[in-house]
Design a protein around this motif. Structure first.
Motif, PDB file in Angstrom:
ATOM      1  N   LEU A 177       0.861  -1.190   0.000  1.00 56.49           N
ATOM      2  CA  LEU A 177       0.000   0.000   0.000  1.00 56.49           C
ATOM      3  C   LEU A 177       0.890   1.230   0.000  1.00 56.49           C
ATOM      4  CD1 LEU A 177      -2.913   1.181   0.273  1.00 56.49           C
ATOM      5  CD2 LEU A 177      -2.484   1.267   2.742  1.00 56.49           C
ATOM      6  N   VAL A 178       0.680   2.120  -0.964  1.00 58.03           N
ATOM      7  CA  VAL A 178       1.437   3.374  -1.032  1.00 58.03           C
ATOM      8  C   VAL A 178       0.473   4.531  -0.808  1.00 58.03           C
ATOM      9  CG1 VAL A 178       2.917   4.860  -2.412  1.00 58.03           C
ATOM     10  CG2 VAL A 178       3.089   2.385  -2.652  1.00 58.03           C
ATOM     11  N   CYS A 179       0.737   5.308   0.218  1.00 59.08           N
ATOM     12  CA  CYS A 179      -0.123   6.445   0.560  1.00 59.08           C
ATOM     13  C   CYS A 179       0.468   7.714  -0.052  1.00 59.08           C
ATOM     14  CB  CYS A 179      -0.223   6.597   2.072  1.00 59.08           C
ATOM     15  SG  CYS A 179      -0.725   5.081   2.913  1.00 59.08           S
ATOM     16  N   ILE A 180      -0.335   8.425  -0.838  1.00 56.50           N
ATOM     17  CA  ILE A 180       0.157   9.625  -1.502  1.00 56.50           C
ATOM     18  C   ILE A 180      -0.668  10.836  -1.075  1.00 56.50           C
ATOM     19  CG2 ILE A 180       0.988   8.314  -3.485  1.00 56.50           C
ATOM     20  CD1 ILE A 180      -1.396   9.438  -5.081  1.00 56.50           C
ATOM     21  N   THR A 181      -0.019  11.984  -1.103  1.00 50.52           N
ATOM     22  CA  THR A 181      -0.686  13.241  -0.790  1.00 50.52           C
ATOM     23  C   THR A 181      -0.844  14.071  -2.060  1.00 50.52           C
ATOM     24  OG1 THR A 181       1.488  14.178  -0.224  1.00 50.52           O
ATOM     25  CG2 THR A 181       0.137  13.341   1.590  1.00 50.52           C
ATOM     26  N   ASN A 182      -1.819  14.945  -2.040  1.00 45.93           N
ATOM     27  CA  ASN A 182      -2.075  15.873  -3.140  1.00 45.93           C
ATOM     28  C   ASN A 182      -1.718  17.267  -2.633  1.00 45.93           C
ATOM     29  OD1 ASN A 182      -3.152  16.801  -5.668  1.00 45.93           O
ATOM     30  ND2 ASN A 182      -5.008  17.422  -4.585  1.00 45.93           N
ATOM     31  N   VAL A 183      -0.558  17.781  -3.044  1.00 49.31           N
ATOM     32  CA  VAL A 183      -0.033  18.997  -2.441  1.00 49.31           C
ATOM     33  C   VAL A 183       0.278  20.048  -3.510  1.00 49.31           C
ATOM     34  CG1 VAL A 183       0.960  17.758  -0.487  1.00 49.31           C
ATOM     35  CG2 VAL A 183       2.329  18.087  -2.540  1.00 49.31           C
ATOM     36  N   PRO A 184       0.314  21.325  -3.116  1.00 47.42           N
ATOM     37  CA  PRO A 184       0.687  22.366  -4.079  1.00 47.42           C
ATOM     38  C   PRO A 184       2.110  22.178  -4.575  1.00 47.42           C
ATOM     39  CG  PRO A 184      -0.359  23.335  -2.146  1.00 47.42           C
ATOM     40  CD  PRO A 184      -0.086  21.895  -1.817  1.00 47.42           C
TER      41      PRO A 184
ATOM     42  N   THR B 138      -1.133  -0.959  -4.374  1.00 43.07           N
ATOM     43  CA  THR B 138      -2.360  -0.165  -4.276  1.00 43.07           C
ATOM     44  C   THR B 138      -2.004   1.232  -3.803  1.00 43.07           C
ATOM     45  OG1 THR B 138      -3.725  -2.098  -3.767  1.00 43.07           O
ATOM     46  CG2 THR B 138      -4.610   0.049  -3.145  1.00 43.07           C
ATOM     47  N   VAL B 139      -2.562   2.233  -4.454  1.00 49.72           N
ATOM     48  CA  VAL B 139      -2.345   3.626  -4.059  1.00 49.72           C
ATOM     49  C   VAL B 139      -3.538   4.090  -3.226  1.00 49.72           C
ATOM     50  CG1 VAL B 139      -2.227   5.999  -4.898  1.00 49.72           C
ATOM     51  CG2 VAL B 139      -0.855   4.238  -5.977  1.00 49.72           C
ATOM     52  N   LEU B 140      -3.256   4.783  -2.147  1.00 53.26           N
ATOM     53  CA  LEU B 140      -4.303   5.320  -1.269  1.00 53.26           C
ATOM     54  C   LEU B 140      -4.112   6.818  -1.093  1.00 53.26           C
ATOM     55  CD1 LEU B 140      -6.633   5.123   0.794  1.00 53.26           C
ATOM     56  CD2 LEU B 140      -4.920   4.520   2.518  1.00 53.26           C
ATOM     57  N   ASN B 141      -5.183   7.553  -1.298  1.00 48.47           N
ATOM     58  CA  ASN B 141      -5.165   8.994  -1.069  1.00 48.47           C
ATOM     59  C   ASN B 141      -6.360   9.386  -0.217  1.00 48.47           C
ATOM     60  OD1 ASN B 141      -6.420  11.814  -2.554  1.00 48.47           O
ATOM     61  ND2 ASN B 141      -4.406  11.935  -1.632  1.00 48.47           N
ATOM     62  N   VAL B 142      -6.093  10.135   0.834  1.00 44.87           N
ATOM     63  CA  VAL B 142      -7.166  10.718   1.630  1.00 44.87           C
ATOM     64  C   VAL B 142      -7.365  12.136   1.114  1.00 44.87           C
ATOM     65  CG1 VAL B 142      -7.974  11.353   3.931  1.00 44.87           C
ATOM     66  CG2 VAL B 142      -6.535   9.320   3.631  1.00 44.87           C
ATOM     67  N   GLY B 143      -8.426  12.353   0.371  1.00 43.43           N
ATOM     68  CA  GLY B 143      -8.629  13.660  -0.243  1.00 43.43           C
ATOM     69  C   GLY B 143      -9.887  13.694  -1.080  1.00 43.43           C
ATOM     70  N   GLU B 144     -10.154  14.857  -1.623  1.00 46.31           N
ATOM     71  CA  GLU B 144     -11.361  15.060  -2.407  1.00 46.31           C
ATOM     72  C   GLU B 144     -11.100  14.784  -3.883  1.00 46.31           C
ATOM     73  OE1 GLU B 144     -11.921  19.039  -0.808  1.00 46.31           O
ATOM     74  OE2 GLU B 144     -13.607  18.309   0.397  1.00 46.31           O
ATOM     75  N   ALA B 145     -12.155  14.903  -4.705  1.00 46.45           N
ATOM     76  CA  ALA B 145     -12.086  14.488  -6.114  1.00 46.45           C
ATOM     77  C   ALA B 145     -11.022  15.239  -6.911  1.00 46.45           C
ATOM     78  CB  ALA B 145     -13.458  14.675  -6.763  1.00 46.45           C
TER      79      ALA B 145
ATOM     80  N   ALA C 126       1.228   1.530 -10.303  1.00 46.01           N
ATOM     81  CA  ALA C 126       0.320   0.958  -9.314  1.00 46.01           C
ATOM     82  C   ALA C 126      -0.799   0.195 -10.027  1.00 46.01           C
ATOM     83  CB  ALA C 126      -0.268   2.059  -8.438  1.00 46.01           C
ATOM     84  N   ASP C 127      -1.343  -0.819  -9.351  1.00 45.27           N
ATOM     85  CA  ASP C 127      -2.355  -1.683  -9.969  1.00 45.27           C
ATOM     86  C   ASP C 127      -3.772  -1.175  -9.761  1.00 45.27           C
ATOM     87  OD1 ASP C 127      -0.692  -4.145 -10.859  1.00 45.27           O
ATOM     88  OD2 ASP C 127      -0.026  -3.756  -8.805  1.00 45.27           O
ATOM     89  N   ASP C 128      -4.040  -0.578  -8.626  1.00 43.62           N
ATOM     90  CA  ASP C 128      -5.367  -0.044  -8.349  1.00 43.62           C
ATOM     91  C   ASP C 128      -5.228   1.066  -7.323  1.00 43.62           C
ATOM     92  OD1 ASP C 128      -4.655  -1.698  -6.252  1.00 43.62           O
ATOM     93  OD2 ASP C 128      -6.678  -2.426  -5.891  1.00 43.62           O
ATOM     94  N   ALA C 129      -6.338   1.727  -7.028  1.00 48.87           N
ATOM     95  CA  ALA C 129      -6.271   2.877  -6.134  1.00 48.87           C
ATOM     96  C   ALA C 129      -7.533   2.979  -5.296  1.00 48.87           C
ATOM     97  CB  ALA C 129      -6.070   4.164  -6.940  1.00 48.87           C
TER      98      ALA C 129
ATOM     99  N   MET D  40       4.958   5.376   2.490  1.00 42.56           N
ATOM    100  CA  MET D  40       4.527   6.760   2.277  1.00 42.56           C
ATOM    101  C   MET D  40       5.754   7.641   2.354  1.00 42.56           C
ATOM    102  SD  MET D  40       2.676   7.416   5.979  1.00 42.56           S
ATOM    103  CE  MET D  40       1.802   5.863   5.942  1.00 42.56           C
ATOM    104  N   GLY D  41       5.612   8.901   2.013  1.00 40.03           N
ATOM    105  CA  GLY D  41       6.723   9.824   2.141  1.00 40.03           C
ATOM    106  C   GLY D  41       7.037  10.105   3.607  1.00 40.03           C
ATOM    107  N   ARG D  42       8.237  10.563   3.873  1.00 44.81           N
ATOM    108  CA  ARG D  42       8.628  10.885   5.255  1.00 44.81           C
ATOM    109  C   ARG D  42       7.741  11.974   5.841  1.00 44.81           C
ATOM    110  NH1 ARG D  42      14.264  13.940   5.788  1.00 44.81           N
ATOM    111  NH2 ARG D  42      13.273  14.445   7.786  1.00 44.81           N
ATOM    112  N   GLU D  43       7.228  12.855   4.950  1.00 45.10           N
ATOM    113  CA  GLU D  43       6.315  13.916   5.350  1.00 45.10           C
ATOM    114  C   GLU D  43       5.683  14.492   4.097  1.00 45.10           C
ATOM    115  OE1 GLU D  43       8.672  16.874   7.289  1.00 45.10           O
ATOM    116  OE2 GLU D  43       9.790  17.382   5.474  1.00 45.10           O
ATOM    117  N   SER D  44       4.561  15.160   4.267  1.00 46.66           N
ATOM    118  CA  SER D  44       3.995  15.910   3.150  1.00 46.66           C
ATOM    119  C   SER D  44       4.695  17.262   3.104  1.00 46.66           C
ATOM    120  CB  SER D  44       2.486  16.101   3.340  1.00 46.66           C
ATOM    121  OG  SER D  44       2.233  16.887   4.496  1.00 46.66           O
TER     122      SER D  44
END
Length: 245
Positions: A4-11, A58-65, A79-82, A113-117
Motif C-alpha cells: 500500500l502506497v499512501c500519496i498526498t495531493n499537495v501544491p 495499491t495507491v491510497l489517497n485521503v482527499g477530495e475528487a 500501481a495496480d489499483d487505487a 509513504m513519504g517521510r512527510e507531506s
C-alpha cells in the motif's frame, strides 16, 4: 506481496500560497497540485519491489475528487489499483485513522509513504499508522530491500545512518535515495484509465485539533552590505538591529 502506497495531493513547490475566508482556508485558485515529492520516492520503490518479487501495489489517497489526476498519474507509473477516501485531510491523526482502517481491511505486507507531506510537514503519519495497526514503523528510510518476509533498510539518524532488519508487515516513511522518480510512459498513461479507482467514505474520527487560521511568513528584510574594513559598524548593526549579539 501486497504493498500500500499512501500519496498526498499537495501544491507544487513553486506555487504562490495565499489564504481566504479570514485566513482559514488555502486559496486553491491557479495552484498546480502534484503528488508529494517524498511520496513519489515511496511509489517508485514500491513499483520496483513489485517487479522484483511480484504482487500488487495499491495507491491510497485521503482527499477530495480534485486529487484524482494525481491518483491516475500514480496508476500510470505502475500501481495496480487505487483507493480514495472521500474527505478533506484535516490533520495527521484523521489521515492516519483512514489509512489504518483501509489497511486493517486488506492485510498489506508493506505500507509505504513519504517521510512527510510538503504542505503541513508534520512527519508523524507513518508513526501514527504503525501504532494504530500495532506494527513497527520507521522513518526516514533511505534504502529498502525485501528478503522473504524480512525487510532490510537503512534510515537517516542524527550524525549518520542506521541499518535495520525487521519482519513484515511494516510502515515506512521514505525519502531519497530509496529510488529514482519514475515518469509515466504513454502505455502507462493509457492503461491507467482502465485501472480501478475505488472511492470510499471516511470513518468517523474524533477531532483532536482544529486549525484556527494560517499566516504567511514575514517578508524578507533588505540586505545591507557592509565593507570588509568596517567591522565595528557590522558589530553595531548586529547588536542594535539584528539583535543577535
Amino acid at each position: 506481496m501486497k504493498i500500500l502506497v499512501c500519496i498526498t495531493n499537495v501544491p507544487d513547490t513553486t506555487a504562490k500560497i495565499a489564504f481566504v475566508d479570514s485566513d482559514t482556508k488555502l486559496n486553491k485558485t491557479g495552484i498546480q497540485f502534484i503528488i508529494g515529492p517524498y511520496d513519489d520516492y515511496a511509489l517508485a520503490r514500491a513499483v520496483e519491489l513489485k517487479e522484483q518479487h511480484g504482487g500488487t501495489v495499491t495507491v491510497l489517497n485521503v482527499g477530495e475528487a480534485e486529487g484524482e489526476p494525481q491518483i491516475r498519474k500514480a496508476l500510470a507509473i505502475g500501481a495496480d489499483d487505487a483507493i480514495r477516501v472521500n474527505a478533506e485531510p484535516t490533520d495527521s491523526y484523521f489521515v492516519a485513522a483512514q489509512i489504518a482502517h483501509i489497511a486493517q481491511q486488506n492485510n498489506y505486507d508493506l505500507i509505504l509513504m513519504g517521510r512527510e507531506s510538503i504542505d503541513y510537514n508534520s512527519g508523524v503519519v507513518h508513526g501514527l499508522v504503525g501504532e494504530m495497526l500495532g506494527i513497527p514503523s520507521f522513518s526516514p528510510v533511505m534504502k529498502l530491500d525485501i528478503e522473504g518476509t524480512t525487510a532490510k533498510l537503512a534510515r537517516e539518524i542524527d550524525g549518520g545512518k542506521e541499518y535495520l532488519e525487521a519482519p513484515l508487515p511494516l510502515v515506512l516513511g521514505c525519502q531519497e535515495p530509496i529510488a529514482e522518480w519514475k515518469i509515466p510512459n504513454m502505455r502507462g498513461i493509457m492503461t491507467a484509465r482502465t485501472k480501478p479507482l475505488q472511492v470510499v467514505e471516511p470513518v468517523a474520527v474524533e477531532d483532536l485539533a482544529i486549525n484556527e487560521r494560517y499566516s504567511q511568513p514575514a517578508p524578507k528584510g533588505q540586505c545591507k552590505m557592509i565593507p570588509v574594513e568596517e567591522v565595528e559598524k557590522l558589530i553595531t548593526l548586529l547588536r542594535t538591529e539584528a539583535k543577535v549579539l
